[in-house]
Design a protein around this motif. Structure first.
Motif, short mmCIF file in Angstrom:
data_model
loop_
_atom_site.label_atom_id
_atom_site.label_comp_id
_atom_site.label_asym_id
_atom_site.label_seq_id
_atom_site.Cartn_x
_atom_site.Cartn_y
_atom_site.Cartn_z
N LEU A 161 0.82 -1.21 0.00
CA LEU A 161 0.00 0.00 0.00
C LEU A 161 0.85 1.26 0.00
O LEU A 161 0.49 2.27 -0.62
CB LEU A 161 -0.93 0.01 1.22
N TYR A 162 1.98 1.23 0.71
CA TYR A 162 2.88 2.38 0.68
C TYR A 162 3.27 2.72 -0.76
O TYR A 162 3.21 3.86 -1.19
CB TYR A 162 4.16 2.08 1.47
N ARG A 199 5.10 8.00 12.80
CA ARG A 199 4.46 6.69 13.00
C ARG A 199 4.50 5.86 11.72
O ARG A 199 4.85 4.66 11.74
CB ARG A 199 3.01 6.88 13.45
N LEU A 200 4.17 6.49 10.59
CA LEU A 200 4.15 5.76 9.33
C LEU A 200 5.57 5.36 8.90
O LEU A 200 5.76 4.27 8.34
CB LEU A 200 3.49 6.61 8.24
N THR A 201 6.55 6.20 9.16
CA THR A 201 7.92 5.87 8.77
C THR A 201 8.46 4.76 9.66
O THR A 201 9.21 3.89 9.19
CB THR A 201 8.82 7.12 8.85
N ARG A 202 8.09 4.75 10.94
CA ARG A 202 8.45 3.62 11.80
C ARG A 202 7.86 2.33 11.24
O ARG A 202 8.52 1.28 11.21
CB ARG A 202 7.92 3.84 13.22
N GLN A 203 6.61 2.42 10.82
CA GLN A 203 5.92 1.26 10.27
C GLN A 203 6.65 0.76 9.02
O GLN A 203 6.85 -0.44 8.84
CB GLN A 203 4.48 1.68 9.94
N LEU A 204 7.05 1.70 8.17
CA LEU A 204 7.78 1.32 6.96
C LEU A 204 9.13 0.71 7.31
O LEU A 204 9.54 -0.29 6.71
CB LEU A 204 7.98 2.56 6.07
N VAL A 234 11.25 3.20 -3.57
CA VAL A 234 11.38 3.62 -2.18
C VAL A 234 11.52 5.14 -2.09
O VAL A 234 10.96 5.79 -1.21
CB VAL A 234 12.58 2.93 -1.51
N ALA A 235 12.26 5.74 -3.01
CA ALA A 235 12.49 7.18 -2.97
C ALA A 235 11.18 7.96 -3.04
O ALA A 235 11.02 8.97 -2.35
CB ALA A 235 13.41 7.59 -4.12
N THR A 236 10.23 7.48 -3.85
CA THR A 236 8.95 8.17 -3.96
C THR A 236 8.16 8.07 -2.66
O THR A 236 7.55 9.03 -2.20
CB THR A 236 8.12 7.60 -5.13
N VAL A 237 8.16 6.88 -2.06
CA VAL A 237 7.47 6.69 -0.79
C VAL A 237 8.06 7.62 0.27
O VAL A 237 7.33 8.29 1.02
CB VAL A 237 7.58 5.23 -0.32
N LEU A 238 9.39 7.68 0.34
CA LEU A 238 10.03 8.53 1.34
C LEU A 238 9.73 10.00 1.10
O LEU A 238 9.54 10.77 2.05
CB LEU A 238 11.54 8.29 1.33
N ARG A 239 9.67 10.39 -0.16
CA ARG A 239 9.36 11.79 -0.47
C ARG A 239 7.96 12.15 0.03
O ARG A 239 7.74 13.24 0.57
CB ARG A 239 9.48 12.02 -1.97
N VAL A 240 7.02 11.22 -0.15
CA VAL A 240 5.66 11.46 0.31
C VAL A 240 5.63 11.59 1.84
O VAL A 240 5.01 12.50 2.40
CB VAL A 240 4.72 10.33 -0.16
N LEU A 241 6.32 10.69 2.53
CA LEU A 241 6.35 10.75 3.99
C LEU A 241 7.02 12.03 4.48
O LEU A 241 6.59 12.63 5.48
CB LEU A 241 7.07 9.52 4.55
#
Length: 381
Positions: free
Chosen positions: A97-98, A187-192, A160-167
């Motif tokens: 989902l991420y 919280r979401l980055t811990r989850q990731l 992964v870079a796109t996900v991190l940019r969103v977070l």
């Protein structure tokens, strides 16, 4: 009502519905409907198995919607009774989902909204309040995003870079309304980080923690912004700093440097200084050199000019600044600071006023206006 539990379970339940045959948009809608039911019913009748309850109710919501759609379209839709939970129900779809919510076909704003709703479990109203837009506007944004990624399937690792940019975009929104977006991003980055072993995920989490550790000192009792050099460092959260530094050191030890690790290294150097005067600006310049090499980001170059001004003097900082585009956001504010350090109060006051007019929010505008007023008062004396 354990809202944190609901938000944690949301991506899992969406994944279950998708594996049962629902498309993402229908699954996400059904889960949101189930969450509304949970908020209404759980305070009086909390379920023994919250995840199972959500799966059951969400699946029934999906079936109801599918039957209604079938009737409207005068065609048969094959719907079955709720499947019995099996081994497949334990599959963790959160990581999928991420990547789906940070799909490159989405605009950054849409990706952020969809991530907060599908992965974060926030309601449309909560997201709208956090971004200070009407709920209808946010609902349209989320609906467009879901239509854009309808039918998308990942058959290779996501970006992964796109996900991190969103977070990181979520984190930078900070706090507004009843949703603390900075805390939600952490919280979401811990989850990731718990689901993917990647040095840049650890680097981003470290960066967030190190910045968040200074949060209590960033504003005064009257709500005014307090610049880093003037912050009461005894109010910094040493627990978050220690965790951030540990994460960063472990990531750097893998010798695969990325932009978030470099930014976290700068934040760690600030956190390590007991006073502003003890800040190791020479090392900070070196880390900004690495960041510029990695990203060639104008923002990194702008921050580097500040660091150069601290390490080598304001005129060196102004020389570095002169190489950049004056239309960059925060350029006038940086120029004002360096000119003041160089003793040119008249130019500094003018630039602070210019920066205030372009400030992105009221708190920053107020701070910059006060800086201009302070210098103008000195010039009149």
């Amino acid at each position: 009502m354990d809202e944190a539990l609901l938000r944690t379970l949301t991506p899992t339940v969406i994944g279950v519905l998708v594996r049962r045959g629902a498309d993402f948009a229908a699954a996400e809608d059904a889960v949101q409907d189930a969450l509304v039911e949970a908020v209404r019913l759980w305070p009086q009748r909390p379920p023994a198995d919250p995840k199972g309850w959500l799966i059951t109710v969400a699946w029934r919501k999906f079936l109801d919607a599918a039957r209604a759609d079938s009737s409207r379209r005068h065609r048969e839709v094959r719907v079955e009774a709720e499947p019995a939970p099996g081994q497949g129900e334990e599959v963790d779809d959160t990581l999928w989902l991420y990547f789906l919510c940070a799909h490159p076909s989405l605009t950054p704003a849409s990706a952020v909204a969809l991530t907060l709703r599908a992965v974060g479990g926030l309601t449309t109203r909560q997201i709208a309040q956090a971004y200070l837009v009407p709920e209808a506007t946010m609902a349209q944004r989320i609906s467009r995003a879901k239509r854009t990624i309808s039918g998308v399937r990942f058959n290779q690792p996501g970006d992964v870079a796109t996900v991190l940019r969103v977070l990181y975009l979520v984190f930078n929104e900070g706090y507004s309304g009843d949703i603390d977006l900075a805390a939600e991003a952490i919280r979401l980055t811990r989850q990731l980080a718990a689901r993917i072993d990647h040095e840049e995920v650890a680097g981003l989490l470290a960066l967030m923690l190190l910045h968040h550790a200074r949060r209590a000192a960033r504003t005064g009792p009257d709500g005014r912004l307090v610049p880093l050099a003037e912050q009461d460092r005894t109010r910094w959260d040493t627990r978050l700093i220690a965790e951030g530094v540990d994460l960063l050191q472990a990531a750097l030890a893998r010798d695969r440097l990325g932009e978030y690790q470099a930014q976290a290294a700068v934040a760690a150097l600030h956190a390590d200084a007991r006073t502003a005067e003890e800040t190791d600006w020479v090392q900070i310049v070196e880390w900004y050199d690495e960041l510029v090499r990695l990203t060639d980001s104008p923002v990194a170059r702008l921050n580097r000019a500040v660091a150069v001004g601290e390490a080598d003097g304001p005129r060196a900082g102004l020389a570095a600044l002169a190489e950049l585009d004056p239309t960059l956001p925060r350029y006038p504010a940086v120029a004002a600071y360096l000119h003041e350090r160089d003793g040119d109060l008249l130019t500094s006051a003018r630039l602070y006023a210019e920066a205030a007019r372009a400030a992105p929010n009221l708190a920053e505008r107020d701070h910059l206006t006060r800086q201009a007023a302070r210098l103008n008062a000195r010039l009149r004396d």
